[in-house]
Design an enzyme around this catalytic site. Sequence first.
Site, PDB file in Angstrom:
ATOM      1  CG  ASN A   9      -1.736   1.192   1.425  1.00 37.55           C
ATOM      2  OD1 ASN A   9      -1.817   2.028   0.530  1.00 37.55           O
ATOM      3  ND2 ASN A   9      -2.371   1.316   2.579  1.00 37.55           N
ATOM      4  CE  LYS A  11      -0.256   3.202   4.753  1.00 36.65           C
ATOM      5  NZ  LYS A  11      -0.228   3.312   6.211  1.00 36.65           N
ATOM      6  CG  HIS A  98      -5.878   1.838   5.357  1.00 39.33           C
ATOM      7  ND1 HIS A  98      -5.470   2.780   6.268  1.00 39.33           N
ATOM      8  CD2 HIS A  98      -4.832   0.984   5.196  1.00 39.33           C
ATOM      9  CE1 HIS A  98      -4.237   2.510   6.639  1.00 39.33           C
ATOM     10  NE2 HIS A  98      -3.827   1.431   6.003  1.00 39.33           N
ATOM     11  CD  GLU A 100      -3.095   5.448   6.775  1.00 34.91           C
ATOM     12  OE1 GLU A 100      -3.109   5.510   5.530  1.00 34.91           O
ATOM     13  OE2 GLU A 100      -2.162   4.921   7.416  1.00 34.91           O
ATOM     14  CD  GLU A 170      -3.616  -2.675   7.415  1.00 33.10           C
ATOM     15  OE1 GLU A 170      -2.502  -2.886   6.921  1.00 33.10           O
ATOM     16  OE2 GLU A 170      -4.264  -1.639   7.203  1.00 33.10           O
ATOM     17  N   GLY A 176       2.259   2.184  10.858  1.00 31.95           N
ATOM     18  CA  GLY A 176       3.195   3.294  10.710  1.00 31.95           C
ATOM     19  C   GLY A 176       3.878   3.690  12.011  1.00 31.95           C
ATOM     20  CB  SER A 216       5.052  -1.791  12.181  1.00 31.64           C
ATOM     21  OG  SER A 216       4.654  -0.457  12.370  1.00 31.64           O
TER      22      SER A 216
HETATM   23  P1  PGA Z   1       2.701   0.201   7.707  1.00 31.23           P
HETATM   24  O1  PGA Z   1       1.241   0.395   7.062  1.00 31.23           O
HETATM   25  O2  PGA Z   1       3.248  -1.068   7.139  1.00 31.23           O
HETATM   26  O3  PGA Z   1       3.479   1.419   7.278  1.00 31.23           O
HETATM   27  O4  PGA Z   1       2.507   0.124   9.175  1.00 31.23           O
HETATM   28  C1  PGA Z   1       0.392  -0.692   6.845  1.00 31.23           C
HETATM   29  C2  PGA Z   1      -0.914  -0.191   6.241  1.00 31.23           C
HETATM   30  O5  PGA Z   1      -1.347   0.897   6.614  1.00 31.23           O
HETATM   31  O6  PGA Z   1      -1.529  -0.860   5.395  1.00 31.23           O
END
Ligand code: PGA
Length: 253
Positions: A9, A11, A98, A100, A170, A176, A216
Site C-alpha cells: 500500500n 498510500k 483502511h 486512515e 491491521e 506506521g 509495521s
Molecule cells: P505500515 O502500514 O506497514 O506502514 O505500518 C500498513 C498499512 O497501513 O496498510
Amino acid sequence: MRKNIVAGNWKMNTTFQEAEELIENIIEKLETEGTKSDVVVCPPALYLEMVSDYDNEAKNTLSVGAQNVSEHEKGAFTGEISAAMLASMDVQYCIIGHSERRKYFGETGKQLAEKTERLLDHAIRPIFCCGELLEEREAGNHFQVVEKQIEEALFHLSEDEFSNVVIAYEPVWAIGTGKTATAGQAQEMHAFIRGLLKNKYGAGVAENTTILYGGSCNAQNARELFANPDVDGGLIGGASLKADDFIAIANSF
Ligand code: PGA
C-alpha cells in the site's frame, strides 16, 4: 481461494518518476528472484495505468490494486473513482476500509458494505481492512470491534460473493508506528476472524479465505508473522516503498 498474498500500500507517496522507478525495481527483483507469494501493488490511483502497463510488459508478474473506490456506481461525484473505472484499467484488487480512511474521511460500515458490492459487481477483489485502536485493545474490546467491522461491511454477502474477499487485520496502533503486533497477537486475532467466517459461511469458506496481517510488517519480522497457521501474508505500508524490502517480505514464507 486461500493464497499467500503480499500487498504493498503505497498510500499518498511517490511522484510519477519515483513510482516508475519503484515499479521497475520491483519487477526486476521479481524476475530475478521469483516470489513465494502473490504480489499485489497498490499505487496512488493516478499511476494505476502506468503500473499495469509495466506489468504487462513484464508478463504479469504481479497484480495491481487500488487504494479506494467510490460506493456509487457513477455520476455527479466530483473527484471520485468508480469500480467500473478501475475494472476498465485492469485493476484486480482494491483496499477498502483502511483505518486512515475510517479516521480522516469518516468511512462507515454502511459505506464499506456498498463499496464491497460495487467492487464485486466489477469482479475486483476487495482487500477489506479491520482492526482496533490502542484504547480498544487496552479495554479488552478488540475482538468485539473487529467482529462488528466485519459484520457491518461483509456479512450481507452471499457465500459465493464472500469467496472473493481478502481480509486484512491491521491493528491501528501498529500502523506506521514501528510497533508490530506480536506473532501471538496476530495469530490469535486471525484465528478469531476465521472462526467468525466459519460460523457465518461454514468451514469451507473459512478455510479458503486469505487473511493478511498489516501494521509495521517489515523484512525483519515478516517471517515470524507469516509462520502462523492463520496468517496468509501481509498488507505492507512503509516497507513496500523499497523494492528490496518489499520483495524480501514477499519471500518470507
Ligand atoms: P505500515 O502500514 O506497514 O506502514 O505500518 C500498513 C498499512 O497501513 O496498510
